[in-house]
Design an enzyme around this catalytic site. Structure first.
Site, PDB file in Angstrom:
ATOM      1  CG  HIS A  69      -1.836   1.135   1.314  1.00 46.12           C
ATOM      2  ND1 HIS A  69      -2.164   1.715   2.512  1.00 46.12           N
ATOM      3  CD2 HIS A  69      -2.508   1.838   0.365  1.00 46.12           C
ATOM      4  CE1 HIS A  69      -3.005   2.716   2.304  1.00 46.12           C
ATOM      5  NE2 HIS A  69      -3.213   2.814   1.006  1.00 46.12           N
ATOM      6  CD  GLU A  72      -2.511   2.538  -3.634  1.00 46.06           C
ATOM      7  OE1 GLU A  72      -3.144   3.597  -3.463  1.00 46.06           O
ATOM      8  OE2 GLU A  72      -2.857   1.452  -3.134  1.00 46.06           O
ATOM      9  CG  HIS A  73       0.001   6.168  -0.624  1.00 46.89           C
ATOM     10  ND1 HIS A  73      -0.614   7.304  -0.155  1.00 46.89           N
ATOM     11  CD2 HIS A  73      -0.880   5.154  -0.439  1.00 46.89           C
ATOM     12  CE1 HIS A  73      -1.811   6.997   0.297  1.00 46.89           C
ATOM     13  NE2 HIS A  73      -1.996   5.690   0.138  1.00 46.89           N
ATOM     14  CD  GLU A 150      -5.344   5.507   2.057  1.00 45.08           C
ATOM     15  OE1 GLU A 150      -5.852   4.367   1.887  1.00 45.08           O
ATOM     16  OE2 GLU A 150      -4.497   5.999   1.297  1.00 45.08           O
TER      17      GLU A 150
END
Length: 199
Positions: A69, A72-73, A150
């Site tokens: 994750h 991804e950022h 998040e």
């Protein structure tokens, strides 16, 4: 430059079409083994592209849960060809486009849409994420904060709570029990070198 290795000529590698579907489908495989599906629909007012990478949170190292994750950022933050971290979003905005991404257990998906006349430029900028990302260390803290935020937001979301209950049903040691989104504590030891190795 990658060249076309093969062109799909049979229904086995193309989606099944309904009789009233006017879209045109083509598929190719590049010599780097990348499979490409083209869908053409002249009635649409936007062009779009997506890249699906067959790596998700199940691949996270035990000591860096949420790394897929976090990667991804970080991919969105500049490339060798387009080093300005705001270049991609500025370009998409100029052509009324937008983009996003998500990381699931088995894959990570990146996508964008844009007006037709901005598609080639957007595709070039998008492709650079997968060719030469910078992983600029100056933005690690910012993106760690974004990942952490998040997670904090998800704590109040019932669907995320249900997923957490499901995770608890897996056997001890199973990768599906891991903390898929990550936060500041699980990603604290991640540096550029670890990110590049995972990439």
């Amino acid at each position: 430059m990658n060249k076309i290795e093969s062109i799909c000529t049979n229904a086995d590698c193309l989606p099944e079409k309904q009789h009233n579907d006017k879209r045109k489908f083509d598929a190719i495989t590049l010599n780097n083994s990348l499979s490409v599906l083209f869908i053409s629909d002249p009635t649409m007012n936007k062009s779009a592209a997506a890249m699906d990478v067959a790596v998700g949170s199940l691949e996270d190292p035990k000591d860096s849960q949420g790394l897929a994750h976090f990667l991804e950022h970080m991919l969105f933050l500049g490339t060798e060809k387009y080093p300005d971290v705001e270049e991609y979003n500025r370009y998409l905005s100029k052509y009324q486009g937008h983009s996003n991404a998500y990381t699931s257990s088995k894959n990570t998906n990146y996508y964008f849409e844009v007006n037709h006349d901005g598609f080639i430029g957007a595709l070039d900028r998008f492709a650079q994420f997968f060719i030469s990302p910078l992983f600029n260390a100056d933005f690690v803290e910012r993106e760690l904060n974004a990942v952490h935020s998040e997670h904090q937001k998800n704590l109040e979301n019932d669907s995320w709570r249900v997923m957490q209950v499901h995770r608890g049903l897996y056997a001890q040691g199973h990768p599906a029990r891991s903390f898929s989104t990550g936060d500041k504590s699980t990603l604290a030891g991640v540096d550029r070198e670890k990110l590049l190795k995972f990439y």
